[in-house]
Design an enzyme around this catalytic site. Structure first.
Site, mmCIF file in Angstrom:
data_model
loop_
_atom_site.group_PDB
_atom_site.id
_atom_site.type_symbol
_atom_site.label_atom_id
_atom_site.label_comp_id
_atom_site.label_asym_id
_atom_site.label_seq_id
_atom_site.Cartn_x
_atom_site.Cartn_y
_atom_site.Cartn_z
ATOM 1 N N ALA A 274 -9.429 5.576 4.184
ATOM 2 C CA ALA A 274 -9.890 7.230 4.936
ATOM 3 C C ALA A 274 -10.747 7.498 5.023
ATOM 4 C CB ALA A 274 -8.603 8.039 4.287
ATOM 5 N N GLY A 275 -10.844 7.513 6.404
ATOM 6 C CA GLY A 275 -12.077 8.164 6.774
ATOM 7 C C GLY A 275 -13.278 7.512 7.323
ATOM 8 N N GLY B 47 -8.681 8.990 9.701
ATOM 9 C CA GLY B 47 -8.591 8.803 11.127
ATOM 10 C C GLY B 47 -9.704 10.364 11.118
ATOM 11 N N LYS C 255 0.785 -1.483 0.087
ATOM 12 C CA LYS C 255 0.411 0.086 -0.034
ATOM 13 C C LYS C 255 0.743 1.135 -0.113
ATOM 14 C CE LYS C 255 -3.439 2.385 1.968
ATOM 15 N NZ LYS C 255 -3.629 3.678 4.003
ATOM 16 N N ASN D 141 -9.422 1.358 9.691
ATOM 17 C CA ASN D 141 -8.337 1.198 10.548
ATOM 18 C C ASN D 141 -9.116 1.650 11.790
ATOM 19 O OD1 ASN D 141 -5.003 2.003 10.882
ATOM 20 N ND2 ASN D 141 -6.566 0.966 12.340
ATOM 21 N N THR D 142 -9.143 3.476 11.725
ATOM 22 C CA THR D 142 -9.721 4.486 13.237
ATOM 23 C C THR D 142 -11.305 3.584 13.389
ATOM 24 O OG1 THR D 142 -8.440 5.612 12.750
ATOM 25 C CG2 THR D 142 -9.915 6.025 14.735
#
Length: 258
Positions: A186-187, A160, A99, A208-209
């Site tokens: 993301a987001g 995040g 990645k 992830n987050t």
């Protein structure tokens, strides 16, 4: 019905990829990822402590016979740094999957389009399977596809941030033109964010987050799994067309009058 995800001739059942950062404990990390059903797990190579080989790091907590490791170049500010870390990752993990992240500015964490493109060209020529993280830029996405990247990974919103998908129209354009898988990254904060990405035709999402920092990460991992599956089925089923006016759902003819 078989509905698998194929990246670089490798086939996956799950369309959810997950990250390993920001977890409060290694136990929560492992259990939430297992609950998510994800088969691709990304690891920030630059953030591993490799100075002490006897000290456990994230790589030691997974059975890599069950998962495909996706090393990433998080923390790299230039194309040169990303290329260096990519080669380190291949040596460390034995995997040529990557990645690619080139993020020069720490305050907004937006990817550098020029650095990403230059690094991608080099790494593809070096035999890497490159999955580049980019802003939702249809022009850049097509350029990266043309140089041989195996996916494109447009952001939904800032890393995040938990803002969901703020780039919906641009991602739709990327999906329309792409001949490689499109992974929204993301987001994403909720399973409904993942569902929206899948409903518009994205091939996968990376979270992830949204999982790691949830109050109950294991439950959230499972919730994202279901959100991805629901969105994908909704896309395949084909939604009804939006109308400007209401349309009765019951027959308008042959109604018994009073």
């Amino acid at each position: 019905m078989s509905d698998s995800l194929t990246i670089s001739n490798k086939v996956f059942k799950s369309r959810l990829m997950v990250g390993t950062g920001k977890h409060r404990s290694n136990t929560e990390m492992v259990e939430s990822i297992a609950a998510s059903g994800a088969e691709i797990v990304t690891v920030a190579i630059r953030r591993l402590n490799l100075d002490n080989p006897k000290e456990k790091n994230i790589l030691d907590f997974f059975d890599w016979g069950k998962y495909t490791i996706l090393p990433n170049t998080a923390g790299c500010k230039t194309a040169e740094e990303a290329i260096f870390v990519a080669n380190l990752a291949r040596e460390l993990t034995g995997s040529n999957w990557l990645k690619l992240e080139v993020i020069p500015e720490g305050s907004h964490l937006m990817p550098d389009p020029v650095g990403t493109y230059e690094a991608a060209k080099h790494l593809v020529n070096e035999g890497f399977v490159v999955l580049p993280y980019i802003h939702a830029d249809p022009v850049l996405a097509k350029m990266l596809e043309n140089v041989g990247c195996s996916t494109v990974m447009p952001l939904g919103s800032g890393i995040g941030s938990g803002q969901g998908i703020q780039t919906l129209d641009e991602i739709k354009l990327i999906i329309q033109q792409a001949t490689v898988p499109v992974v929204v990254d993301a987001g994403l904060a909720t399973p409904s964010d993942a569902s929206i990405a899948m409903e518009i035709g994205a091939d996968a999402v990376l979270v992830n987050t949204g999982i790691a920092q949830a109050d109950e990460p294991v439950l959230m991992g499972e919730a994202f799994k279901l959100g991805v599956e629901a969105g994908r089925k909704g896309f395949i089923a084909g939604r009804i067309q939006a109308r400007n006016i209401a349309s009765p759902s019951s027959p308008s003819q042959g109604i018994v009058s009073s």
